[in-house]
Design an enzyme around this catalytic site. Sequence first.
Site, short mmCIF file in Angstrom:
data_model
loop_
_atom_site.label_atom_id
_atom_site.label_comp_id
_atom_site.label_asym_id
_atom_site.label_seq_id
_atom_site.Cartn_x
_atom_site.Cartn_y
_atom_site.Cartn_z
CB SER A 1 13.51 21.45 -12.79
OG SER A 1 13.79 20.64 -11.68
CG HIS B 1 -1.76 -1.20 1.37
ND1 HIS B 1 -2.91 -1.42 0.65
CD2 HIS B 1 -1.57 -2.31 2.13
CE1 HIS B 1 -3.42 -2.60 0.97
NE2 HIS B 1 -2.63 -3.16 1.87
#
Length: 447
Positions: free
Chosen positions: A295, A165
């Site tokens: 970036s 999860h």
Amino acid sequence: MAAEGQPWRAGSSLQARQLPLIACLLFSSQEMCFVFSNRYKLQTWQQLWLWLVEAEQTLGSPNTDEQIQEVKSNLDNPDFKMAAEEEKQLPRALMVHVHRFAHCCPKAVGIIHPGTTPCYVGNNTDLIVLRNAFDLLLPKLARVISQLADFAKERAELPTLGFTHFQPAQLTTVGKCCCLWIQDLGMGLQNLKRVRDELCFQGVKGATGTQASSLQLAEGGDQKGEQLDKMATEKAGFKRAFIFTGETYARKADVEVLSVLTRLGALVHRICTDIRLLANRKELEESFEKQQIGSNQNPTRSEQCHSLARLLMTLVVEPLQTFERTPDDRAFLTAESGNTVLNTLQNTSEGLVGYPNVTKRRVLQELPFTATENIIMGMVKAWGNCQACHEKIRALSQQAAAVGKQEGGESHLTEHTQPDAYFSPVQGFLEEEVCPLVMQVKGELCL
């Protein structure tokens, strides 16, 4: 001017298939664009006419060597200016190019496209294009697997956190996590090759799949019709042809192509999602080119793959087919999308940059919690209740985590379990195995 939906007509671009997808993608290969281009489509139509007249001559038709040689010499000599003029008078793209090719081959006028329908060249070309597209996809996918295998080998022993999860669970290695991607892509490679090898040629079947016109021209009965179909299939490089067709081949073949490529899209979607999540954790990033503007923190290639993979995943809708001829373009759109996805994924995989120190820091932060399974298994061996132990560990984990979340300190789960009387059956196990194991791994990571 080419009509929308008929990108093969002479008035449209000859070098690239006319789909918005191709125009907007940066990483579509020239080879794939050419396979789906108008020029290649027309060259294949002409090649199919040549294969047909050669097979007919072998089976006893009066086609002469001179006529066949004229067809051969004009395979790569399309007169597109003439085709553009013919378009003004003829509504159907095929007849435009029958007239154009006949003009280029005046001696062979009588043997071009006899006894066949537009689907002889149209559908067989579609199948050839799909097969050739698979031949471009397969080595691309193999290269991606090879690049990821090199990445996995280099990091085979680098510890990292395994997740359930997307929450830290147990320790694993970076190499093993990468092998999950490789295994999925290997299955995808096998499926691509299977569908490619199972593609059948439509062959020479006539207007309704009965070969009626071909049989009448051949004057040789069913046997000659079968021989003609087999010879054309072999000349096109296929192992087999469909046994039964209408005017078109079974659209189930398109569904198979769609299905395997949409499943590939699902694999790529998963991998690119993982890369984006790891980039957020500063454990992995794409290569940053020297001349790149912007970036390097943004996994832009993975984002492109991610969005294209979603497109692939939406295209597997069962094509409709009735008694009428029903062309369906989705298989081609999917193949082109698959090519672009693999180009981008290959570009991504060959430039992946891992940051072992960041990975180690993440492991160290969660290291005490990775011992929970060891503790639970120790309690089970000591006749503890597994579910009750889970609940106890959960409560202590929350207390330990609060030290880090609320106070900004280091979380030490084992410091909470050792003084708790509930865990007295495994105190020796904690002191002799779990705590030393935690310290050993911590020491190795700090080297």
